[in-house]
Design a protein around this motif. Structure first.
Motif, PDB file in Angstrom:
ATOM      1  N   ALA A 168       0.779  -1.340  -0.010  1.00  0.00           N
ATOM      2  CA  ALA A 168      -0.229   0.145   0.254  1.00  0.00           C
ATOM      3  C   ALA A 168       0.886   1.754   0.169  1.00  0.00           C
ATOM      4  CB  ALA A 168      -0.397  -0.034   1.347  1.00  0.00           C
ATOM      5  N   VAL A 169       0.656   2.366  -1.177  1.00  0.00           N
ATOM      6  CA  VAL A 169       1.640   3.618  -0.946  1.00  0.00           C
ATOM      7  C   VAL A 169       0.339   4.503  -0.484  1.00  0.00           C
ATOM      8  CG1 VAL A 169       2.747   5.190  -2.405  1.00  0.00           C
ATOM      9  CG2 VAL A 169       2.937   2.072  -2.828  1.00  0.00           C
ATOM     10  N   PHE A 170       0.451   4.894  -0.208  1.00  0.00           N
ATOM     11  CA  PHE A 170      -0.856   6.200   0.723  1.00  0.00           C
ATOM     12  C   PHE A 170       0.295   7.975  -0.332  1.00  0.00           C
ATOM     13  CE2 PHE A 170      -1.586   3.095   3.778  1.00  0.00           C
ATOM     14  CZ  PHE A 170      -3.075   3.418   4.140  1.00  0.00           C
ATOM     15  N   ILE A 171      -0.640   8.570  -0.535  1.00  0.00           N
ATOM     16  CA  ILE A 171      -0.415   9.360  -1.463  1.00  0.00           C
ATOM     17  C   ILE A 171      -0.982  11.161  -0.266  1.00  0.00           C
ATOM     18  CG2 ILE A 171      -0.416  11.302  -3.454  1.00  0.00           C
ATOM     19  CD1 ILE A 171      -0.322   8.654  -5.240  1.00  0.00           C
ATOM     20  N   LEU A 172      -0.002  11.418   0.252  1.00  0.00           N
ATOM     21  CA  LEU A 172      -0.773  12.503   1.016  1.00  0.00           C
ATOM     22  C   LEU A 172       0.558  14.327   0.459  1.00  0.00           C
ATOM     23  CD1 LEU A 172       0.016  10.059   3.728  1.00  0.00           C
ATOM     24  CD2 LEU A 172      -1.096  12.149   4.826  1.00  0.00           C
ATOM     25  N   GLY A 173      -0.494  15.275   0.718  1.00  0.00           N
ATOM     26  CA  GLY A 173      -0.064  16.790   0.801  1.00  0.00           C
ATOM     27  C   GLY A 173      -1.201  17.272   0.726  1.00  0.00           C
ATOM     28  N   THR A 174      -0.257  18.356   0.411  1.00  0.00           N
ATOM     29  CA  THR A 174      -1.458  19.733   0.577  1.00  0.00           C
ATOM     30  C   THR A 174      -2.739  19.820  -0.787  1.00  0.00           C
ATOM     31  OG1 THR A 174       0.275  21.735  -0.671  1.00  0.00           O
ATOM     32  CG2 THR A 174       0.351  21.115   2.027  1.00  0.00           C
ATOM     33  N   ALA A 175      -3.707  20.899  -0.410  1.00  0.00           N
ATOM     34  CA  ALA A 175      -4.397  20.805  -0.995  1.00  0.00           C
ATOM     35  C   ALA A 175      -3.638  21.548  -2.818  1.00  0.00           C
ATOM     36  CB  ALA A 175      -6.153  21.979  -1.133  1.00  0.00           C
ATOM     37  N   GLY A 178     -15.287  13.722  -0.615  1.00  0.00           N
ATOM     38  CA  GLY A 178     -15.666  15.425  -1.095  1.00  0.00           C
ATOM     39  C   GLY A 178     -15.719  15.725  -2.279  1.00  0.00           C
ATOM     40  N   VAL A 179     -14.744  14.460  -2.740  1.00  0.00           N
ATOM     41  CA  VAL A 179     -14.197  14.973  -4.127  1.00  0.00           C
ATOM     42  C   VAL A 179     -15.359  14.777  -5.104  1.00  0.00           C
ATOM     43  CG1 VAL A 179     -13.552  12.493  -5.090  1.00  0.00           C
ATOM     44  CG2 VAL A 179     -12.273  14.547  -5.696  1.00  0.00           C
ATOM     45  N   ILE A 180     -15.113  15.683  -6.464  1.00  0.00           N
ATOM     46  CA  ILE A 180     -16.555  15.659  -7.539  1.00  0.00           C
ATOM     47  C   ILE A 180     -15.625  14.391  -9.098  1.00  0.00           C
ATOM     48  CG2 ILE A 180     -17.845  16.547  -8.984  1.00  0.00           C
ATOM     49  CD1 ILE A 180     -17.575  19.051  -7.119  1.00  0.00           C
ATOM     50  N   ASP A 181     -14.347  15.454  -8.939  1.00  0.00           N
ATOM     51  CA  ASP A 181     -13.741  14.738 -10.376  1.00  0.00           C
ATOM     52  C   ASP A 181     -12.736  14.561  -9.927  1.00  0.00           C
ATOM     53  OD1 ASP A 181     -16.038  15.635 -12.187  1.00  0.00           O
ATOM     54  OD2 ASP A 181     -15.414  17.462 -11.983  1.00  0.00           O
ATOM     55  N   LEU A 182     -12.085  13.125 -10.566  1.00  0.00           N
ATOM     56  CA  LEU A 182     -11.179  12.505 -10.486  1.00  0.00           C
ATOM     57  C   LEU A 182     -10.228  12.271 -11.425  1.00  0.00           C
ATOM     58  CD1 LEU A 182     -11.678   9.562  -7.592  1.00  0.00           C
ATOM     59  CD2 LEU A 182     -10.250  12.046  -7.847  1.00  0.00           C
ATOM     60  N   PRO A 183      -9.037  12.247 -11.682  1.00  0.00           N
ATOM     61  CA  PRO A 183      -8.472  12.213 -13.029  1.00  0.00           C
ATOM     62  C   PRO A 183      -8.178  10.541 -14.122  1.00  0.00           C
ATOM     63  CG  PRO A 183      -6.555  12.999 -11.424  1.00  0.00           C
ATOM     64  CD  PRO A 183      -8.092  12.999 -10.843  1.00  0.00           C
ATOM     65  N   TYR A 184      -9.333   9.887 -12.712  1.00  0.00           N
ATOM     66  CA  TYR A 184      -8.646   7.814 -12.136  1.00  0.00           C
ATOM     67  C   TYR A 184     -10.459   7.876 -12.618  1.00  0.00           C
ATOM     68  CZ  TYR A 184      -7.330   8.510  -7.873  1.00  0.00           C
ATOM     69  OH  TYR A 184      -8.091   8.094  -6.749  1.00  0.00           O
ATOM     70  N   GLU A 185     -10.874   6.196 -12.969  1.00  0.00           N
ATOM     71  CA  GLU A 185     -11.961   5.625 -12.261  1.00  0.00           C
ATOM     72  C   GLU A 185     -11.132   4.764 -11.269  1.00  0.00           C
ATOM     73  OE1 GLU A 185     -15.955   5.175 -11.517  1.00  0.00           O
ATOM     74  OE2 GLU A 185     -14.934   6.361 -13.924  1.00  0.00           O
ATOM     75  N   ASP A 214      -1.197  -6.029  -6.823  1.00  0.00           N
ATOM     76  CA  ASP A 214       0.044  -5.978  -5.916  1.00  0.00           C
ATOM     77  C   ASP A 214       0.258  -5.442  -5.268  1.00  0.00           C
ATOM     78  OD1 ASP A 214       0.817  -8.776  -7.727  1.00  0.00           O
ATOM     79  OD2 ASP A 214       0.997  -7.272  -9.917  1.00  0.00           O
ATOM     80  N   TYR A 215       0.013  -3.737  -5.894  1.00  0.00           N
ATOM     81  CA  TYR A 215       0.145  -2.613  -5.125  1.00  0.00           C
ATOM     82  C   TYR A 215      -1.453  -1.751  -5.297  1.00  0.00           C
ATOM     83  CZ  TYR A 215       5.032  -2.790  -6.303  1.00  0.00           C
ATOM     84  OH  TYR A 215       6.391  -3.145  -6.267  1.00  0.00           O
ATOM     85  N   VAL A 216      -1.462  -1.195  -3.917  1.00  0.00           N
ATOM     86  CA  VAL A 216      -2.380  -0.309  -3.625  1.00  0.00           C
ATOM     87  C   VAL A 216      -2.172   1.719  -3.359  1.00  0.00           C
ATOM     88  CG1 VAL A 216      -2.974  -1.023  -0.885  1.00  0.00           C
ATOM     89  CG2 VAL A 216      -5.503  -0.395  -2.212  1.00  0.00           C
ATOM     90  N   ILE A 217      -2.440   1.864  -4.825  1.00  0.00           N
ATOM     91  CA  ILE A 217      -2.066   3.303  -4.284  1.00  0.00           C
ATOM     92  C   ILE A 217      -3.827   4.076  -3.958  1.00  0.00           C
ATOM     93  CG2 ILE A 217      -1.672   5.713  -5.174  1.00  0.00           C
ATOM     94  CD1 ILE A 217       0.085   2.566  -5.778  1.00  0.00           C
ATOM     95  N   VAL A 218      -3.097   4.821  -2.172  1.00  0.00           N
ATOM     96  CA  VAL A 218      -4.626   4.960  -2.022  1.00  0.00           C
ATOM     97  C   VAL A 218      -4.219   7.536  -1.998  1.00  0.00           C
ATOM     98  CG1 VAL A 218      -4.930   5.240   0.837  1.00  0.00           C
ATOM     99  CG2 VAL A 218      -4.022   2.988  -0.126  1.00  0.00           C
ATOM    100  N   ASP A 219      -5.636   6.847  -2.814  1.00  0.00           N
ATOM    101  CA  ASP A 219      -5.415   8.884  -2.892  1.00  0.00           C
ATOM    102  C   ASP A 219      -6.283   9.591  -1.287  1.00  0.00           C
ATOM    103  OD1 ASP A 219      -5.883  11.452  -3.601  1.00  0.00           O
ATOM    104  OD2 ASP A 219      -6.697  10.889  -5.261  1.00  0.00           O
ATOM    105  N   THR A 220      -5.592   9.939  -0.315  1.00  0.00           N
ATOM    106  CA  THR A 220      -6.765  10.472   0.429  1.00  0.00           C
ATOM    107  C   THR A 220      -6.696  12.224   0.097  1.00  0.00           C
ATOM    108  OG1 THR A 220      -3.581  11.801   1.511  1.00  0.00           O
ATOM    109  CG2 THR A 220      -4.062   9.219   2.249  1.00  0.00           C
ATOM    110  N   PRO A 221      -7.530  12.938   1.172  1.00  0.00           N
ATOM    111  CA  PRO A 221      -8.201  13.818   0.715  1.00  0.00           C
ATOM    112  C   PRO A 221      -7.684  15.356   0.681  1.00  0.00           C
ATOM    113  CG  PRO A 221      -9.110  12.533   2.647  1.00  0.00           C
ATOM    114  CD  PRO A 221      -8.369  11.656   2.588  1.00  0.00           C
ATOM    115  N   GLY A 222      -8.285  16.041  -0.158  1.00  0.00           N
ATOM    116  CA  GLY A 222      -7.616  17.004  -0.674  1.00  0.00           C
ATOM    117  C   GLY A 222      -7.716  17.761   0.309  1.00  0.00           C
ATOM    118  N   GLN A 223      -8.109  17.523   1.681  1.00  0.00           N
ATOM    119  CA  GLN A 223      -8.091  18.600   3.029  1.00  0.00           C
ATOM    120  C   GLN A 223      -7.102  17.624   3.644  1.00  0.00           C
ATOM    121  OE1 GLN A 223     -10.980  18.022   1.205  1.00  0.00           O
ATOM    122  NE2 GLN A 223     -11.821  19.674   1.456  1.00  0.00           N
TER     123      GLN A 223
END
Length: 260
Positions: A3-10, A40-47, A97-106
């Motif tokens: 698992a790879v968690f992706i974090l960062g500022t909005a 709360g996300v409306i649009d994502l660049p992936y499904e 093999d990998y799960v990429i975790v897209d965390t909240p914008g906030q």
């Protein structure tokens, strides 16, 4: 499964990097999936392969509890932890093999509430790592860079995950500025020298004191430069993740590949 968690500022490019990282792994014949944790996300660049919005609805929370958008997001972040078993089951069924975790914008909804830390700790996989994104638009001064470095360090302490720091969206900045940012992140002495240009003496002294404290603890920014648009730096990022997740081994065309 890793698992790879992706974090960062909005606005730092978390969702875009999530989609590109999945594409990169798939191009190397690894099975990677996305897990969207932003209710709360409306649009994502992936499904999303697994989408928290299927388990937690912001609109329903607002209606049921008579909350505004911000209050609903806070409550939703706590409700996500209650649905961890269902989310885990869905991911396990995919058997990636990998799960990429897209965390909240906030970011604070995930990193600083107990529910986010619980999710990161209790999500079951063979190994976990995190990526913290430094937005080049926010690290445009020595003090700003140090401030974001402190934030990255705070996230590392909160989640307790191995972490790689990434300077994102490098296609948007000039090469000389990029080189300066990378050098300052790799060489604390250079960043300390840059802080001397700070006009406010109190801020300068505070910044130098914080920087020296980080150095004493062996904490370094060590930024990797990555562009989700051009894929520049993606090999280095994948290599850093491989070293953290599986001691430098990854899979390409069914064979073991060492990035070290």
């Amino acid at each position: 499964m890793y698992a790879v968690f992706i974090l960062g500022t909005a606005g730092s490019g978390k969702s875009t990097l999530a989609s590109r990282l999945v594409e990169w792994y798939v191009s190397k014949n690894a099975y990677a999936v996305t897990l969207n944790l932003d209710p709360g996300v409306i649009d994502l660049p992936y499904e999303p392969d697994v989408d928290v919005r299927e388990y937690v609805s912001i609109d329903e929370i607002m209606s049921k509890y008579r909350l505004g958008p911000n209050g609903a997001l806070i409550l939703a972040s706590d409700l996500i932890a209650d649905r961890l078993d269902e989310i885990q089951r869905k991911v396990d069924e995919l058997n990636p093999d990998y799960v990429i975790v897209d965390t909240p914008g906030q970011m604070e909804l995930f990193a600083y509430r107990a529910s986010g830390m619980f999710f990161a700790r209790e999500f079951r996989c063979d190994a976990k790592a995190s990526i913290f994104l430094f937005d080049p638009m926010l690290v445009n001064s020595p003090l700003n860079m140090l401030s974001i470095a402190l934030l990255a360090t705070s996230i590392r302490l909160r989640l307790g995950l191995a972490q790689v720091n990434v300077l994102s969206k490098i296609d948007l900045i000039k090469k000389d500025k990029l080189a300066e940012l990378i050098e300052c992140s790799a060489d604390p002495a250079r960043l300390e020298y840059a802080l001397q240009r700070e006009k406010d003496s109190e801020l300068y002294l505070l910044g130098v004191s914080i920087l020296k404290g980080l150095r004493r603890q062996g904490i370094s920014m060590g930024l990797l430069a990555v562009s989700s648009l051009t894929y520049e730096g993606m090999v280095n990022l994948a290599g850093a993740l491989a070293r953290m997740l599986r001691e430098g081994e990854d899979v390409e065309n069914g064979d073991e590949m060492n990035y070290a």
